[in-house]
Motif scaffolding. Structure first.
Motif, PDB file in Angstrom:
ATOM      1  N   ASP A 207      -0.845  13.321  -0.679  1.00 47.58           N
ATOM      2  CA  ASP A 207      -2.304  13.347  -0.750  1.00 47.58           C
ATOM      3  C   ASP A 207      -2.805  14.697  -1.258  1.00 47.58           C
ATOM      4  O   ASP A 207      -3.703  14.774  -2.103  1.00 47.58           O
TER       5      ASP A 207
ATOM      6  N   THR B 240       0.833  -1.197   0.000  1.00 49.63           N
ATOM      7  CA  THR B 240       0.000   0.000   0.000  1.00 49.63           C
ATOM      8  C   THR B 240       0.869   1.250   0.000  1.00 49.63           C
ATOM      9  O   THR B 240       2.052   1.187   0.353  1.00 49.63           O
ATOM     10  N   PRO B 241       0.297   2.390  -0.384  1.00 49.92           N
ATOM     11  CA  PRO B 241       1.066   3.638  -0.306  1.00 49.92           C
ATOM     12  C   PRO B 241       1.597   3.894   1.106  1.00 49.92           C
ATOM     13  O   PRO B 241       2.741   4.324   1.271  1.00 49.92           O
ATOM     14  N   ARG B 242       0.781   3.625   2.112  1.00 46.83           N
ATOM     15  CA  ARG B 242       1.218   3.854   3.480  1.00 46.83           C
ATOM     16  C   ARG B 242       2.402   2.943   3.833  1.00 46.83           C
ATOM     17  O   ARG B 242       3.365   3.366   4.474  1.00 46.83           O
TER      18      ARG B 242
ATOM     19  N   TRP C 289       2.904  11.698   3.632  1.00 49.84           N
ATOM     20  CA  TRP C 289       1.640  11.318   3.020  1.00 49.84           C
ATOM     21  C   TRP C 289       0.744  12.534   2.820  1.00 49.84           C
ATOM     22  O   TRP C 289       0.035  12.631   1.809  1.00 49.84           O
ATOM     23  N   SER C 290       0.774  13.470   3.746  1.00 54.90           N
ATOM     24  CA  SER C 290      -0.051  14.678   3.606  1.00 54.90           C
ATOM     25  C   SER C 290       0.325  15.451   2.344  1.00 54.90           C
ATOM     26  O   SER C 290      -0.547  15.952   1.630  1.00 54.90           O
TER      27      SER C 290
ATOM     28  N   ARG D 168       3.496  10.666   8.278  1.00 49.99           N
ATOM     29  CA  ARG D 168       2.254  11.440   8.199  1.00 49.99           C
ATOM     30  C   ARG D 168       2.454  12.708   7.370  1.00 49.99           C
ATOM     31  O   ARG D 168       1.611  13.065   6.538  1.00 49.99           O
TER      32      ARG D 168
ATOM     33  N   ASN E  63      -6.645   5.855  -1.686  1.00 48.64           N
ATOM     34  CA  ASN E  63      -6.749   5.125  -0.429  1.00 48.64           C
ATOM     35  C   ASN E  63      -5.349   4.681  -0.008  1.00 48.64           C
ATOM     36  O   ASN E  63      -4.743   3.849  -0.679  1.00 48.64           O
ATOM     37  N   PRO E  64      -4.808   5.199   1.092  1.00 43.77           N
ATOM     38  CA  PRO E  64      -3.434   4.871   1.482  1.00 43.77           C
ATOM     39  C   PRO E  64      -3.264   3.444   1.982  1.00 43.77           C
ATOM     40  O   PRO E  64      -2.136   2.970   2.123  1.00 43.77           O
ATOM     41  N   ASP E  65      -4.368   2.754   2.234  1.00 47.91           N
ATOM     42  CA  ASP E  65      -4.292   1.406   2.801  1.00 47.91           C
ATOM     43  C   ASP E  65      -4.699   0.312   1.817  1.00 47.91           C
ATOM     44  O   ASP E  65      -4.899  -0.838   2.211  1.00 47.91           O
TER      45      ASP E  65
ATOM     46  N   VAL F 246       5.592   4.306   2.115  1.00 46.77           N
ATOM     47  CA  VAL F 246       6.095   5.508   2.791  1.00 46.77           C
ATOM     48  C   VAL F 246       6.799   5.127   4.091  1.00 46.77           C
ATOM     49  O   VAL F 246       7.907   5.581   4.378  1.00 46.77           O
TER      50      VAL F 246
END
Length: 227
Positions: free
Chosen positions: A202, A92-94, A198-199, A195, A213-215, A97
């Protein structure tokens, strides 16, 4: 010996290989000495770590600067090896990162003296290895960002700027944290940086009406278009 007084090709190749092996051994001794004595390590201390007299080192390096360059290049190889497994697009993107930031924090934490040594060489030496490494990481991120920005219909030209900005943010924040942690633990730092990163990503996508969807796995492309 040949008539010109030079050894046959086979002997020359063996000698060149032996010289390169000895250079690598001295570089590894330099890495250990930096870890033991800190970023201001001397050539004498490196020689002690290698178990030889200082003069032996100069049989394989033209001067101290040559040895320092070799150590810096070896460090660049180590950093590249640390990050290379992260460039495959999976998860996932999260996750991506967190993994990238975690690898960066881990490397700097475990090689703090070496990083400080490289920073000193970037100021006094002919080669800024720290800048080289940051550039290499930013270029890899640029490729990823431009691909996904294009896929989502965003302007790809901002990908490079975002990549360099994020690398600078993570590197400078982590370097400062190593010197002045202020009670922030490693995991807390990773969460903070993840965080923030990702901000930024996003926000960039939302400017073109995409909410990712980061997840969800990137391969699934789970995103929605904002009205």
């Amino acid at each position: 010996m040949t008539s010109s007084g030079t050894p046959p090709d086979g002997r020359a190749a063996r000698w060149a290989g032996q010289r390169e092996r000895r250079r690598r051994e001295f570089v590894e001794a330099g890495m250990r000495a930096i870890a033991r004595y800190g970023p201001e390590v001397s050539t004498e201390q490196i020689a002690d770590e290698a178990g030889v007299a200082r003069t032996r080192i100069y049989k394989h390096f033209s001067d101290t600067a040559d040895l320092q360059r070799a150590i810096a290049l070896r460090a660049a190889e180590m950093i590249g090896a640390q990050f290379s497994p992260l460039w495959g697009v999976s998860g996932t993107p999260r996750d991506m990162v967190h993994a990238t930031i975690g690898a960066h924090i881990e490397w700097l934490s475990e090689h703090r003296a070496l990083y400080q040594y490289l920073m000193r060489q970037s100021v006094t030496g002919p080669r800024d290895v720290v800048a080289d490494v940051k550039t290499a990481i930013a270029r890899q991120l640029t490729v990823l960002f431009e691909y996904y920005l294009g896929l989502f219909g965003a302007d790809q030209k901002v990908g490079e700027t975002i990549a360099y900005g994020l690398v600078g943010l993570v590197e400078s924040s982590t370097a400062h944290w190593l010197d002045v942690p202020r009670g922030i633990g490693r995991e807390e730092l990773r969460e903070l940086l993840a965080r923030w990163v990702w901000s930024i990503l996003d926000d960039t996508l939302r400017t073109v009406g995409v909410a990712l969807n980061p997840d969800s796995p990137l391969s699934a492309l789970d995103f929605r278009t904002l009205d």
